[in-house]
Design a protein around this motif. Sequence first.
Motif, PDB file in Angstrom:
ATOM      1  N   GLU A  46      83.897 101.509  41.740  1.00 37.59           N
ATOM      2  CA  GLU A  46      83.311 102.412  40.741  1.00 37.59           C
ATOM      3  C   GLU A  46      83.429 101.896  39.318  1.00 37.59           C
ATOM      4  N   ASN A  47      84.171 100.767  39.154  1.00 41.61           N
ATOM      5  CA  ASN A  47      84.412 100.326  37.779  1.00 41.61           C
ATOM      6  C   ASN A  47      83.769  98.987  37.449  1.00 41.61           C
ATOM      7  N   PHE A  48      82.876  98.509  38.309  1.00 39.37           N
ATOM      8  CA  PHE A  48      82.206  97.254  37.991  1.00 39.37           C
ATOM      9  C   PHE A  48      81.032  97.583  37.064  1.00 39.37           C
ATOM     10  N   GLY A 545     102.582 102.731  49.610  1.00 45.83           N
ATOM     11  CA  GLY A 545     102.166 102.024  48.403  1.00 45.83           C
ATOM     12  C   GLY A 545     101.839 102.998  47.288  1.00 45.83           C
ATOM     13  N   GLY A 546     101.739 102.465  46.080  1.00 46.47           N
ATOM     14  CA  GLY A 546     101.480 103.345  44.939  1.00 46.47           C
ATOM     15  C   GLY A 546     100.388 102.803  44.031  1.00 46.47           C
ATOM     16  N   GLY A 547      99.632 101.829  44.532  1.00 51.19           N
ATOM     17  CA  GLY A 547      98.563 101.227  43.719  1.00 51.19           C
ATOM     18  C   GLY A 547      97.207 101.838  44.048  1.00 51.19           C
ATOM     19  N   ASP A 548      96.169 101.272  43.489  1.00 51.52           N
ATOM     20  CA  ASP A 548      94.817 101.781  43.729  1.00 51.52           C
ATOM     21  C   ASP A 548      94.432 101.715  45.203  1.00 51.52           C
ATOM     22  N   SER A 549      94.872 100.652  45.869  1.00 53.29           N
ATOM     23  CA  SER A 549      94.512 100.530  47.292  1.00 53.29           C
ATOM     24  C   SER A 549      95.077 101.690  48.095  1.00 53.29           C
ATOM     25  N   ALA A 550      96.319 102.081  47.797  1.00 55.41           N
ATOM     26  CA  ALA A 550      96.947 103.190  48.532  1.00 55.41           C
ATOM     27  C   ALA A 550      96.178 104.482  48.283  1.00 55.41           C
ATOM     28  N   MET A 551      95.726 104.673  47.052  1.00 51.38           N
ATOM     29  CA  MET A 551      94.963 105.897  46.724  1.00 51.38           C
ATOM     30  C   MET A 551      93.628 105.885  47.480  1.00 51.38           C
ATOM     31  N   GLU A 552      92.961 104.726  47.431  1.00 51.47           N
ATOM     32  CA  GLU A 552      91.651 104.589  48.052  1.00 51.47           C
ATOM     33  C   GLU A 552      91.745 104.818  49.562  1.00 51.47           C
ATOM     34  N   GLU A 553      92.744 104.184  50.177  1.00 52.94           N
ATOM     35  CA  GLU A 553      92.938 104.305  51.623  1.00 52.94           C
ATOM     36  C   GLU A 553      93.227 105.762  52.003  1.00 52.94           C
ATOM     37  N   ILE A 567     103.784 107.422  51.017  1.00 51.92           N
ATOM     38  CA  ILE A 567     105.209 107.155  50.826  1.00 51.92           C
ATOM     39  C   ILE A 567     105.355 106.032  49.809  1.00 51.92           C
ATOM     40  N   HIS A 568     106.072 106.347  48.727  1.00 46.89           N
ATOM     41  CA  HIS A 568     106.161 105.377  47.637  1.00 46.89           C
ATOM     42  C   HIS A 568     107.618 105.119  47.276  1.00 46.89           C
ATOM     43  N   ARG A 569     107.893 103.898  46.866  1.00 45.45           N
ATOM     44  CA  ARG A 569     109.283 103.536  46.612  1.00 45.45           C
ATOM     45  C   ARG A 569     109.790 103.945  45.222  1.00 45.45           C
ATOM     46  N   ARG A 570     108.929 104.437  44.379  1.00 49.96           N
ATOM     47  CA  ARG A 570     109.384 104.898  43.051  1.00 49.96           C
ATOM     48  C   ARG A 570     108.968 106.351  42.850  1.00 49.96           C
ATOM     49  N   ASP A 571     109.105 106.853  41.606  1.00 49.75           N
ATOM     50  CA  ASP A 571     108.733 108.251  41.373  1.00 49.75           C
ATOM     51  C   ASP A 571     107.437 108.375  40.585  1.00 49.75           C
ATOM     52  N   PHE A 573     103.170 106.534  40.417  1.00 55.49           N
ATOM     53  CA  PHE A 573     102.215 105.550  40.932  1.00 55.49           C
ATOM     54  C   PHE A 573     101.797 104.587  39.836  1.00 55.49           C
ATOM     55  N   ARG A 574     101.381 103.385  40.249  1.00 56.09           N
ATOM     56  CA  ARG A 574     100.815 102.457  39.280  1.00 56.09           C
ATOM     57  C   ARG A 574      99.278 102.491  39.309  1.00 56.09           C
ATOM     58  N   ALA A 575      98.745 103.252  40.217  1.00 54.22           N
ATOM     59  CA  ALA A 575      97.282 103.323  40.367  1.00 54.22           C
ATOM     60  C   ALA A 575      96.632 103.923  39.119  1.00 54.22           C
ATOM     61  N   ALA A 631      99.484  99.593  52.181  1.00 56.53           N
ATOM     62  CA  ALA A 631      98.678  99.244  51.004  1.00 56.53           C
ATOM     63  C   ALA A 631      99.668  98.835  49.920  1.00 56.53           C
ATOM     64  N   ILE A 632     100.449  97.832  50.257  1.00 54.11           N
ATOM     65  CA  ILE A 632     101.555  97.460  49.369  1.00 54.11           C
ATOM     66  C   ILE A 632     101.248  96.169  48.617  1.00 54.11           C
ATOM     67  N   GLY A 633     100.005  95.983  48.307  1.00 60.98           N
ATOM     68  CA  GLY A 633      99.642  94.846  47.475  1.00 60.98           C
ATOM     69  C   GLY A 633      99.338  93.604  48.283  1.00 60.98           C
ATOM     70  N   HIS A 634      99.305  92.518  47.581  1.00 56.44           N
ATOM     71  CA  HIS A 634      98.800  91.286  48.175  1.00 56.44           C
ATOM     72  C   HIS A 634      99.656  90.101  47.807  1.00 56.44           C
ATOM     73  N   VAL A 635      99.579  89.067  48.617  1.00 60.80           N
ATOM     74  CA  VAL A 635     100.254  87.813  48.268  1.00 60.80           C
ATOM     75  C   VAL A 635      99.185  86.739  48.047  1.00 60.80           C
ATOM     76  N   ARG A 676      98.342  90.187  36.888  1.00 66.02           N
ATOM     77  CA  ARG A 676      98.352  91.307  35.960  1.00 66.02           C
ATOM     78  C   ARG A 676      97.137  92.237  36.125  1.00 66.02           C
ATOM     79  N   PHE A 677      95.940  91.699  36.117  1.00 64.54           N
ATOM     80  CA  PHE A 677      94.749  92.570  36.099  1.00 64.54           C
ATOM     81  C   PHE A 677      94.166  92.793  37.492  1.00 64.54           C
ATOM     82  N   ARG A 678      93.890  91.720  38.193  1.00 61.60           N
ATOM     83  CA  ARG A 678      93.402  91.745  39.579  1.00 61.60           C
ATOM     84  C   ARG A 678      92.212  92.691  39.791  1.00 61.60           C
ATOM     85  N   GLN A 679      91.294  92.705  38.878  1.00 59.24           N
ATOM     86  CA  GLN A 679      90.094  93.536  38.981  1.00 59.24           C
ATOM     87  C   GLN A 679      88.905  92.651  39.377  1.00 59.24           C
ATOM     88  N   ALA A 680      87.907  93.255  39.977  1.00 59.97           N
ATOM     89  CA  ALA A 680      86.721  92.483  40.364  1.00 59.97           C
ATOM     90  C   ALA A 680      86.101  91.823  39.132  1.00 59.97           C
TER      91      ALA A 680
END
Length: 702
Positions: A46-48, A545-553, A567-571, A573-575, A631-635, A676-680
């Motif tokens: 939605e943000n491209f 996960g707490g990123g955009d992927s976790a929200m999307e999924e 289920i997130h490891r902090r209190d 989200f970074r999404a 949805a815990i990110g990528h390597v 840092r950014f990892r956006q399309a």
Amino acid sequence: MENLIILGTGIAGLTAAIYAARANLSPLLLSGREDGGQLTLTTAVENFPGFPNGVQGPELIAVCKQQAEKFGARFKVDAVTTVKKISKGFELQLESGEKIQAKTIIIATGASARWLGLESEQKYKGRGVTTCATCLPTGSTIVANNAPKAIDKIEEGEQVLTYDGTFQKVVGKGSRPFKGKLVKIIPRYFREEPTLLTPEHPVYAAKMKRGVGANYRDMKWEEPQWVPAGELRKDHILLYPIVSKTIDVVNIKIADILKLDVDEKGYIKNNYETYTARRIPNIVPINRDFMRLIGYFLAEGSITPRGINFYFGPKDKEYVDDTIRIFKTFFDYDVAVKQEGSVWRIECYAGILRDLFQKLFGKYSYGKSLPHWFVYLPVDKQAELVKGYYRGDGGIKPEGFSLVTNSPKLVAQFKTILLRLGIIVGISRRSKDVLNKTKNVFNGREIKFKHDRYELEIGGSYLRLASDMFGVEHPHLKNKKRNNEFAWIKGNYAYLPIRRLETVDYDGEVHNIAVENNNTYVTAGAIVHNCDGAFFKNKEVIVIGGGDSAMEESLFLTKFASKITIIHRRDSFRASKIMQERVFKHEKIKVLWNKEIIDVLGNGKIVTGVKLKDIVTGKTTDFSCHGVFLAIGHVPNTSFLHGMLEMDELGYLKADAWTHTKVPGIFAAGDVQDRRFRQAITAAGSGCMAAMEAEKYLAGME
Ligand code: NAP
């Protein structure tokens, strides 16, 4: 030596390719293991910029690829294992064994989904634990609207046959690399292509009850259910759907189909009319006579520059007369009839009819097919079509009737139509390679097969039905011998016993599609279920996960699951805030904060829950659920570059603001160098920079 090799076909690699190709560098792209990158695994982006209504990730990738190809970029499916410096550039060792050299390289290999690293996670991979479940190998054909199509070629928006005999819209696609055993299923009757799938992929099957009679007809079976392919046994029967909907079409209008004008008498005005040209009526009735003519055309017709020709055998005078009569009645047209040697040739020079037949039914025999709406026509009309086809390309064998074709589309359509007519047809395929192993002589001329050849056989208990339909009494019917029946029709399904089950090694991409309403689709011989989200219909699942992927999924899963717990490891989200808000607002989604997964629990077969540890209190608890989505990110995909290029502690490539790595001639773009950014859009931007820098480097302008 190549000018430029781009590793990766995600948005960064493709943008680099567009720029480099336009600079006449003729770049070569290597797809790697995840062709198209992460965008092919997402849904709406939605943000491209430039897409106010959003764009589907796979679609964005597909059009970027087209754009790159248009300017001369070349693509190769292979992955690099090592990169070595040589005197005037680099040498790349590929997985296929090939070596290629290039003056410059852009690394745009992106990143792959991260796993938790638990032993139990591996055990339940595909049995409830998933990052993105996708399951049929490249090239597997599934029944799409109008044609069987490779699963990797199906586009969103197309329709596919589903488990209840309806065609439904494809709403998502996904693929991932897979290395391991696939299950190969060969059913009785539909043997043209075995179904290959990952063992956890569910198939619609019923289990036979034991010890009831020797004949299949007397068999009893349990309620059909979704059985993981790996758990299928020979006492399972596969179900195959029958299209039950009927939609009659009384007539068609040629002018609408060919976009032509009609005169005051209702005849077609041709754009290029000669004095002698006769006008053809616009309205053509779709009745039994016309259906038979189509059958003749599919079997014996060919499109020529001047019109349409039909060929009939020496004993087929009756069909020749039938064709002449149909042309006269429907089109007010007199065809020319010639007898050449032992063959009757009917010639129709009407350009409009040629265009009409070509548009509706295809030009070459291997591409002939019916428009999709033929599948729904009333069965009496369909029977007439098959009869026409039989008269052209049919024959009598000792045990049954046989129809031949080299069009895979027609095979799939006849299969569907014959099922509607109550007939399960036996289908076999002989590949062109096998056919060409022996010398084939036809009319004194040696011929080479360019296409696979399919044979459709109607025998056993279907012989009576077919004899009545064709109006030809099959000699075998006189034999008193009881016909064996190895498959049968009940309700809206054909029941196909399993002929063979095998396992085969596979190393490549596997694919899956999401389908509207019921999330199922059909291969040549089985109904399969998308084992992604939809398999968790009305079940409870967790997303980690707490990123955009976790929200999307999580939001995607709300369509299927009854309850989703993030289920997130902090209190916090970074999404992005907009995605967080959607999640918080959704009544099906709950969040558990400050929790870590320390184990995946299961009963040996499927996931039953997870063991959680509270980060703050240290307390552990069990949480029951049926599915675990990670949805815990990528390597970053950089392991093949160890020792060659500098990386940070997480494996991201180090590059300067201009995409230069420390090695002159190697540039890095996209997620592989961006933690840092990892956006399309940022990936695309860096792809553009890398291509422009590579161009400068090649021109010696550095
Ligand atoms: P991400 O932003 O890196 O988020 C990964 C999440 O997983 C983080 O919340 C992280 O927790 C958690 N995590 C990491 N390792 C973990 C572990 N071992 N155990 C438990 N939790 C763990 O990754 P992403 O969500 O895949 O997104 C990647 C990039 O793509 C982002 O830049 C994102 O904006 C973009 N993206 C955008 C969209 C969109 O706009 N529609 C959709 C998808 C992705 P911490 O927060 O504690 O680190």
